[in-house]
Design a protein around this motif. Structure first.
Motif, PDB file in Angstrom:
ATOM      1  N   PRO A 197       0.843  -1.203   0.000  1.00 54.15           N
ATOM      2  CA  PRO A 197       0.000   0.000   0.000  1.00 54.15           C
ATOM      3  C   PRO A 197       0.870   1.241   0.000  1.00 54.15           C
ATOM      4  N   GLU A 198       0.367   2.328  -0.607  1.00 54.04           N
ATOM      5  CA  GLU A 198       1.146   3.557  -0.639  1.00 54.04           C
ATOM      6  C   GLU A 198       1.172   4.211   0.730  1.00 54.04           C
ATOM      7  N   THR A 199       0.098   4.052   1.493  1.00 56.49           N
ATOM      8  CA  THR A 199       0.028   4.584   2.846  1.00 56.49           C
ATOM      9  C   THR A 199      -0.474   3.483   3.757  1.00 56.49           C
ATOM     10  N   GLY A 200      -0.362   3.687   5.021  1.00 63.35           N
ATOM     11  CA  GLY A 200      -0.849   2.679   5.965  1.00 63.35           C
ATOM     12  C   GLY A 200       0.296   1.874   6.533  1.00 63.35           C
ATOM     13  N   PRO A 201       0.055   0.594   6.822  1.00 67.53           N
ATOM     14  CA  PRO A 201       1.099  -0.203   7.466  1.00 67.53           C
ATOM     15  C   PRO A 201       2.327  -0.366   6.575  1.00 67.53           C
ATOM     16  N   ALA A 202       3.428  -0.677   7.199  1.00 68.19           N
ATOM     17  CA  ALA A 202       4.690  -0.858   6.474  1.00 68.19           C
ATOM     18  C   ALA A 202       4.571  -1.983   5.462  1.00 68.19           C
ATOM     19  N   LEU A 203       5.413  -1.936   4.445  1.00 67.08           N
ATOM     20  CA  LEU A 203       5.399  -2.969   3.420  1.00 67.08           C
ATOM     21  C   LEU A 203       6.048  -4.258   3.911  1.00 67.08           C
ATOM     22  N   VAL A 204       6.927  -4.159   4.902  1.00 72.00           N
ATOM     23  CA  VAL A 204       7.537  -5.338   5.511  1.00 72.00           C
ATOM     24  C   VAL A 204       7.411  -5.195   7.022  1.00 72.00           C
ATOM     25  N   GLU A 256      15.388  -2.690  -0.361  1.00 70.04           N
ATOM     26  CA  GLU A 256      15.751  -1.938   0.833  1.00 70.04           C
ATOM     27  C   GLU A 256      14.790  -2.209   1.980  1.00 70.04           C
ATOM     28  N   ASP A 257      13.486  -2.338   1.685  1.00 72.15           N
ATOM     29  CA  ASP A 257      12.492  -2.643   2.715  1.00 72.15           C
ATOM     30  C   ASP A 257      12.790  -3.994   3.359  1.00 72.15           C
ATOM     31  N   VAL A 258      13.035  -5.002   2.524  1.00 71.31           N
ATOM     32  CA  VAL A 258      13.267  -6.359   3.028  1.00 71.31           C
ATOM     33  C   VAL A 258      14.587  -6.427   3.793  1.00 71.31           C
ATOM     34  N   THR A 259      15.621  -5.780   3.282  1.00 71.21           N
ATOM     35  CA  THR A 259      16.924  -5.803   3.945  1.00 71.21           C
ATOM     36  C   THR A 259      16.845  -5.150   5.318  1.00 71.21           C
ATOM     37  N   ALA A 260      16.165  -4.019   5.414  1.00 72.19           N
ATOM     38  CA  ALA A 260      16.027  -3.333   6.700  1.00 72.19           C
ATOM     39  C   ALA A 260      15.263  -4.191   7.694  1.00 72.19           C
TER      40      ALA A 260
END
Length: 102
Positions: free
Chosen positions: A15-22, A43-47
């Motif tokens: 989602p563009e807004t709301g909960p984090a993607l990961v 970058e999301d998955v690595t973090a």
């Protein structure tokens, strides 16, 4: 349109807004769940994986679209650090001294 980020801010992310993607959830059992939503980039998955406790091992996955990865503590404990033997270099012998010329 690709779901993978190439640095272009106009690319689609859900989602563009709301909960984090990961999302990383530490369970009371000592297990760790990593939930990856569509649109997450490297970058999301690595973090998120940086938050997973050291020595945890991947056990299984759930779902199809939103992937949930389950990690558990390694029963054998965390891996031992690799020990690299130290070899002193003599300052009296130049590195190129051992190279023969044709």
């Amino acid at each position: 349109m690709h779901i993978f980020s190439s640095g272009d801010p106009e690319l689609w992310r859900t989602p563009e807004t709301g909960p984090a993607l990961v999302l990383v959830t530490l369970l009371p059992t000592g297990e760790c769940e990593v939930t990856i939503h569509p649109g997450a980039d490297v970058e999301d998955v690595t973090a998120a994986l940086a938050v997973v406790p050291a020595g945890a091992v991947f056990v299984e996955h759930f779902n199809d679209v939103e992937a949930v990865l389950l990690f558990r503590r390694n029963p054998a404990g965390p891996p031992a650090p690799e020990i690299v033997p130290w070899v002193p270099v003599s300052p009296l012998v130049p590195t190129a001294a051992g190279v023969s010329r044709p």
